[in-house]
Design a protein around this motif. Structure first.
Motif, mmCIF file in Angstrom:
data_model
loop_
_atom_site.group_PDB
_atom_site.id
_atom_site.type_symbol
_atom_site.label_atom_id
_atom_site.label_comp_id
_atom_site.label_asym_id
_atom_site.label_seq_id
_atom_site.Cartn_x
_atom_site.Cartn_y
_atom_site.Cartn_z
ATOM 1 N N THR A 58 -13.891 14.332 2.979
ATOM 2 C CA THR A 58 -14.340 12.807 3.316
ATOM 3 C C THR A 58 -12.929 12.090 3.253
ATOM 4 O O THR A 58 -11.800 12.785 3.155
ATOM 5 C CB THR A 58 -15.361 12.341 2.631
ATOM 6 N N LEU A 59 -12.917 10.881 3.589
ATOM 7 C CA LEU A 59 -11.648 10.076 3.575
ATOM 8 C C LEU A 59 -11.038 9.996 2.076
ATOM 9 O O LEU A 59 -11.703 9.873 1.463
ATOM 10 C CB LEU A 59 -11.835 8.720 3.939
ATOM 11 N N HIS A 60 -9.666 10.047 2.082
ATOM 12 C CA HIS A 60 -9.092 9.986 0.701
ATOM 13 C C HIS A 60 -7.962 9.060 0.721
ATOM 14 O O HIS A 60 -7.388 8.996 1.772
ATOM 15 C CB HIS A 60 -8.859 11.242 -0.105
ATOM 16 N N VAL A 61 -7.531 8.401 -0.219
ATOM 17 C CA VAL A 61 -6.501 7.425 -0.326
ATOM 18 C C VAL A 61 -5.494 7.803 -1.419
ATOM 19 O O VAL A 61 -5.876 7.846 -2.407
ATOM 20 C CB VAL A 61 -7.101 6.007 -0.436
ATOM 21 N N SER A 62 -4.496 7.979 -0.919
ATOM 22 C CA SER A 62 -3.212 8.422 -2.032
ATOM 23 C C SER A 62 -2.109 7.158 -1.834
ATOM 24 O O SER A 62 -1.758 7.039 -0.716
ATOM 25 C CB SER A 62 -2.828 9.724 -1.898
ATOM 26 N N ALA A 63 -1.557 7.017 -2.914
ATOM 27 C CA ALA A 63 -0.272 6.288 -2.788
ATOM 28 C C ALA A 63 0.778 6.628 -3.463
ATOM 29 O O ALA A 63 1.010 7.389 -4.418
ATOM 30 C CB ALA A 63 -0.593 4.902 -3.625
ATOM 31 N N LEU A 64 2.101 6.370 -2.914
ATOM 32 C CA LEU A 64 3.188 6.543 -3.287
ATOM 33 C C LEU A 64 4.233 5.586 -3.399
ATOM 34 O O LEU A 64 4.368 4.472 -2.538
ATOM 35 C CB LEU A 64 3.977 7.534 -2.014
ATOM 36 N N GLY A 65 4.552 5.388 -4.801
ATOM 37 C CA GLY A 65 5.416 4.355 -5.143
ATOM 38 C C GLY A 65 6.715 4.131 -4.808
ATOM 39 O O GLY A 65 7.564 4.774 -4.545
ATOM 40 N N GLY A 66 7.045 2.790 -4.085
ATOM 41 C CA GLY A 66 8.344 2.310 -3.851
ATOM 42 C C GLY A 66 8.907 2.564 -2.315
ATOM 43 O O GLY A 66 9.758 2.292 -2.069
ATOM 44 N N ALA A 67 8.262 3.614 -1.821
ATOM 45 C CA ALA A 67 8.723 4.113 -0.418
ATOM 46 C C ALA A 67 8.520 2.987 0.459
ATOM 47 O O ALA A 67 9.401 3.041 1.561
ATOM 48 C CB ALA A 67 8.018 5.117 -0.083
ATOM 49 N N ALA A 68 7.734 2.149 0.238
ATOM 50 C CA ALA A 68 7.714 0.925 1.489
ATOM 51 C C ALA A 68 8.810 0.080 1.365
ATOM 52 O O ALA A 68 9.150 -0.660 2.432
ATOM 53 C CB ALA A 68 6.363 0.023 1.419
ATOM 54 N N TYR A 69 9.547 0.177 -0.022
ATOM 55 C CA TYR A 69 10.911 -0.638 0.242
ATOM 56 C C TYR A 69 11.845 -0.166 1.242
ATOM 57 O O TYR A 69 12.558 -1.006 1.786
ATOM 58 C CB TYR A 69 11.213 -0.764 -1.230
ATOM 59 N N LYS A 70 11.787 1.184 1.538
ATOM 60 C CA LYS A 70 12.513 1.638 2.612
ATOM 61 C C LYS A 70 11.632 1.533 3.839
ATOM 62 O O LYS A 70 12.384 1.392 5.125
ATOM 63 C CB LYS A 70 13.141 3.167 2.409
ATOM 64 N N ALA A 71 10.403 2.089 3.791
ATOM 65 C CA ALA A 71 9.778 2.037 4.988
ATOM 66 C C ALA A 71 9.602 0.722 5.830
ATOM 67 O O ALA A 71 9.225 0.620 6.906
ATOM 68 C CB ALA A 71 8.328 2.440 4.886
ATOM 69 N N MET A 72 9.759 -0.460 5.169
ATOM 70 C CA MET A 72 9.629 -1.730 5.758
ATOM 71 C C MET A 72 10.376 -2.106 7.044
ATOM 72 O O MET A 72 10.100 -2.628 7.851
ATOM 73 C CB MET A 72 9.761 -3.040 4.758
ATOM 74 N N GLY A 73 11.523 -1.135 7.131
ATOM 75 C CA GLY A 73 12.509 -1.107 8.314
ATOM 76 C C GLY A 73 11.835 -0.375 9.570
ATOM 77 O O GLY A 73 12.763 -0.148 10.466
ATOM 78 N N MET A 74 10.633 0.458 9.334
ATOM 79 C CA MET A 74 10.577 1.373 10.206
ATOM 80 C C MET A 74 10.074 0.818 11.737
ATOM 81 O O MET A 74 9.837 1.571 12.805
ATOM 82 C CB MET A 74 9.447 2.397 9.968
ATOM 83 N N GLY A 75 9.707 -0.473 11.466
ATOM 84 C CA GLY A 75 9.305 -1.195 13.009
ATOM 85 C C GLY A 75 7.779 -1.190 13.163
ATOM 86 O O GLY A 75 7.471 -1.512 14.448
ATOM 87 N N ALA A 76 7.034 -0.948 12.127
ATOM 88 C CA ALA A 76 5.698 -0.792 12.212
ATOM 89 C C ALA A 76 5.295 -1.012 10.791
ATOM 90 O O ALA A 76 5.817 -0.648 9.894
ATOM 91 C CB ALA A 76 4.842 0.530 13.063
ATOM 92 N N GLN A 77 4.035 -1.478 10.639
ATOM 93 C CA GLN A 77 3.408 -1.519 9.244
ATOM 94 C C GLN A 77 2.664 -0.195 8.989
ATOM 95 O O GLN A 77 2.266 0.028 7.924
ATOM 96 C CB GLN A 77 2.220 -2.801 9.349
ATOM 97 N N ALA A 78 2.094 0.547 9.947
ATOM 98 C CA ALA A 78 1.579 1.673 10.039
ATOM 99 C C ALA A 78 1.894 2.722 10.872
ATOM 100 O O ALA A 78 2.361 2.591 11.911
ATOM 101 C CB ALA A 78 -0.051 1.649 9.675
ATOM 102 N N VAL A 79 1.557 3.995 10.518
ATOM 103 C CA VAL A 79 1.942 4.860 11.541
ATOM 104 C C VAL A 79 0.750 6.135 11.266
ATOM 105 O O VAL A 79 0.139 6.302 10.474
ATOM 106 C CB VAL A 79 3.280 5.987 10.865
ATOM 107 N N ALA A 80 0.430 6.567 12.573
ATOM 108 C CA ALA A 80 -0.705 7.504 12.609
ATOM 109 C C ALA A 80 -0.116 8.848 12.941
ATOM 110 O O ALA A 80 0.431 8.748 14.393
ATOM 111 C CB ALA A 80 -1.831 7.060 13.259
ATOM 112 N N ILE A 81 -0.258 9.926 12.351
ATOM 113 C CA ILE A 81 0.079 11.005 12.801
ATOM 114 C C ILE A 81 -0.741 11.955 13.385
ATOM 115 O O ILE A 81 -1.504 12.308 12.682
ATOM 116 C CB ILE A 81 0.947 12.141 11.747
ATOM 117 N N ARG A 82 -0.677 12.448 14.723
ATOM 118 C CA ARG A 82 -1.733 13.299 15.068
ATOM 119 C C ARG A 82 -1.408 14.288 15.937
ATOM 120 O O ARG A 82 -0.023 14.393 16.356
ATOM 121 C CB ARG A 82 -2.643 12.449 16.351
#
Ligand code: SF4
Length: 616
Positions: A77-101
């Motif tokens: 079922t749905l699971h949630v996992s967190a990775l520390g600190g990476a959004a400090y770099k990801a904030m520049g990716m031009g989107a708040q979220a990404v969906a990989i399909r």
């Protein structure tokens, strides 16, 4: 929020504006859109969504977790996992979220910065080498975008238990930043990324700026804290995070530093076999663990020096404590230490290193090792059936803390490698299906041994079951809430204290914690900062002008029902014993758990109470 939907099969990127308050809510929206409850967790059509909360880039600390949401190959079922600190770099990716399909034809790395997405073919490798290789081949991208890589290791291709690994790099020097390594690990997000989408790495970066300007308004933040909590922001933060930095009252800090002296004999040893030991025995073992496992760390990390670092965002808590170059967290070291019958810290280091390099979830791996060790020790398996040349020392009452620790650590290292290499039939079975389904199959295969020994494979493991095949193993505490019928386990979305109470009260406290943890994850906030964040979260959304979250936990529970992966009654004896032994330890008069019906009654009353709260 802006979401990038990346179709790996077509190398196509679609930028969308969706109505969501954070990564968790965005992921629920996307999973609903594709009705992924109908899909296999490793289907290319089941997206992996990752993203950050609304408070990045400003004057708040601990708000740069990258949150991964996926249909778990382990829980189903749905699971949630967190990775520390990476959004400090990801904030520049031009989107708040990404969906990989979709599924890439060849193993692929995805580079995201400033709204632009590039794809490159790349050979899978061990997690740390992969990060170095990415840096060496795309140095320009790393430097230009101050980027950080999120990768999968070999375990993601051959097991259900693959993590997403990220070590921050000093982009100018090309060196790993000490302590800034983290893992989105529980539930197998790496496996879903690798086997579902053929994605080996995602590299994120770009110009750093707040998503919402108000998050950078220090005065407004301080005013909010003064009004709500009577003190300026940093004063509250320092007070509420003291345990993770350095607590002068106990003279230590961080999860590893604090947990051993704090929980002492309540920490699980030998795959939870310690729950069967009398208190005096457990205290003797706790003293040994403190002396041999905890003290060497304590002396070098707190007494001789202060080797404390952050996870990659400039956080004053510096909870990452580093011992001889290795980041030491409670969970990963306990998994390679006392939980598998190794009380020597230095012997755990190569095991943790191997687990990290192979890109495994350390907690789950600790459970797999302890379970297989116990199966070999009990005679349900022969050592060679899991590629070992010796029987582990897995009886705490006859345990030699030095000699046997060395033996067990050596065997654990071999077992980890064998597991990822699928080097025997038994290990290939476990690596494909996980403990729960493999245990059932092994009971069929070795029915004679089960009869002779009078114990089933499943009875040596501790897990909470979901639907027909899903399960989750607990993080390493002796706490009934970690195996209670909650919809997301394996982290802290429950009452995780070593406590016992009526099922209705337990459900209520577990539900409240789960709701709070879901909100903290959805806000991309590090849970070590929950002490200051939870009381003001609503006001913080107001302050920055973002919409507050919807009923996230209810949505997750509903999804589990649609997936056929609702919590199921306890099916392993050791799981039931974990609950009843703690009830006894704490002197419960009302609940004696004399037969299976008592367990079932507690379990079902908990579940009914929880479901009522969710619907209320
Ligand atoms: S408390 Fe630790 S993990 Fe959390 S943000 Fe600070 S340094 Fe990172």
């Amino acid at each position: 929020m802006i979401l990038l939907e990346i179709d790996m099969g077509k190398n196509k990127v679609e930028k969308q504006e969706i109505d969501a308050s954070g990564p968790l809510e965005a992921a629920i929206t996307i999973h609903k859109k594709y009705e992924t409850w109908r899909l296999d967790p490793l289907s290319p059509e089941a997206p992996i969504v990752f993203g950050m909360g609304p408070f990045v880039g400003g004057k708040l600390y601990g708000v740069h977790r990258l949150i991964f949401v996926f249909k778990s190959p382990q829980t189903k079922t749905l699971h949630v996992s967190a990775l520390g600190g990476a959004a400090y770099k990801a904030m520049g990716m031009g989107a708040q979220a990404v969906a990989i399909r979709g599924r890439a034809e060849k193993p692929t790395a995805v580079f995201i910065a400033n709204g632009q997405v590039e794809f490159a073919e790349i050979k899978p490798s061990d997690a740390y080498n992969l990060i170095k290789e990415l840096y060496e081949t795309r140095r320009d991208f790393f430097i230009q975008n101050d980027a950080r890589a999120l990768v999968v290791g070999p375990a993601s291709w051959t097991t259900y238990n693959g993590a997403i690994v990220s070590v921050d790099i000093d982009v100018k020097k090309g060196e790993f930043r000490l302590g800034a390594e983290d893992f989105a690990a529980r539930g197998g997000p790496g496996t879903a990324l690798a086997q579902g989408h053929n994605v080996v790495a995602i590299v994120v970066g770009g110009p750093k700026k707040p998503l919402y300007e108000k998050a950078a308004d220090a005065e407004a933040i301080n005013q909010l804290f003064r009004q709500r909590l009577g003190k300026p922001y940093l004063d509250v933060l320092n007070e509420k995070t003291v345990k993770y930095r350095y607590d002068p009252k106990i003279g230590t800090g961080g999860t590893f530093g604090v947990n051993y002296p704090h929980y002492r004999d309540l920490l699980p040893l030998f795959g939870y076999k310690s729950i069967y030991m009398p208190k005096e025995e457990r205290i003797k073992h706790a003293d040994l663990v403190l002396e041999l496992f905890w003290k060497p760390f304590q002396v070098e990390v707190f007494e001789k020096a202060k080797s404390w670092y952050n996870c990659g965002e400039p956080c004053p808590v510096v909870c990452k404590k580093v011992w001889r170059g290795k980041k030491v967290d409670y969970e990963s070291f306990h998994a390679a230490g006392p939980f598998i019958g190794n009380y020597l810290l230095q012997e755990a280091v190569p095991v943790v290193d191997e687990i990290d390099k192979l890109g495994l979830d350390a907690i789950e791996m600790g459970h797999v090792i302890a379970w297989l060790f116990d199966a070999v020790y009990t005679g349900l398996l022969k050592p060679e059936e899991v590629g070992l040349d010796d029987v582990p020392a897995f009886d705490p009452s006859s345990f030699d803390p030095v000699k046997d620790s060395r033996r067990n650590a050596k065997l654990a290292l071999a077992l980890v490698r064998n597991f990822v290499n699928n080097s025997t039939d038994v290990l290939a079975l476990v690596a494909k299906h996980g403990i729960r389904k493999a245990a059932r199959e092994l009971e069929r295969r070795y029915a004679d041994r089960v009869r002779e020994r009078g114990v089933r494979f499943r009875d040596l493991a501790v897990y909470a079951a979901y639907g027909a095949e899903g399960y989750m193993t607990p993080n390493f505490y002796w706490a009934p809430g970690l195996v209670a019928p909650m919809y997301v386990l394996g982290r802290y979305w429950t009452n995780y204290n070593p406590t016992f109470m009526s099922p209705e009260d337990f459900a209520k406290t577990s539900y409240e914690r789960a709701v709070a943890e879901a909100l903290v994850d959805n806000a991309g906030i590090c849970r070590f900062h929950r002490g200051w964040a939870e009381p003001v979260l609503k006001e913080l959304y107001q302050l920055v002008g973002a919409r507050p979250p919807a009923a996230l936990y209810r949505e997750i529970a509903y999804y589990a029902k649609l997936s056929g992966a609702e919590p199921m009654p306890w099916e392993s004896k050791r799981t039931r014993d974990l609950v009843s032994a703690l009830a006894k330890e704490l002197g419960s008069k009302e609940w004696r758990f004399e037969d299976y019906d008592d367990y079932y009654e507690w379990w079902i009353r908990f579940k009914e109470a929880l479901d009522k709260l969710i619907l209320a």
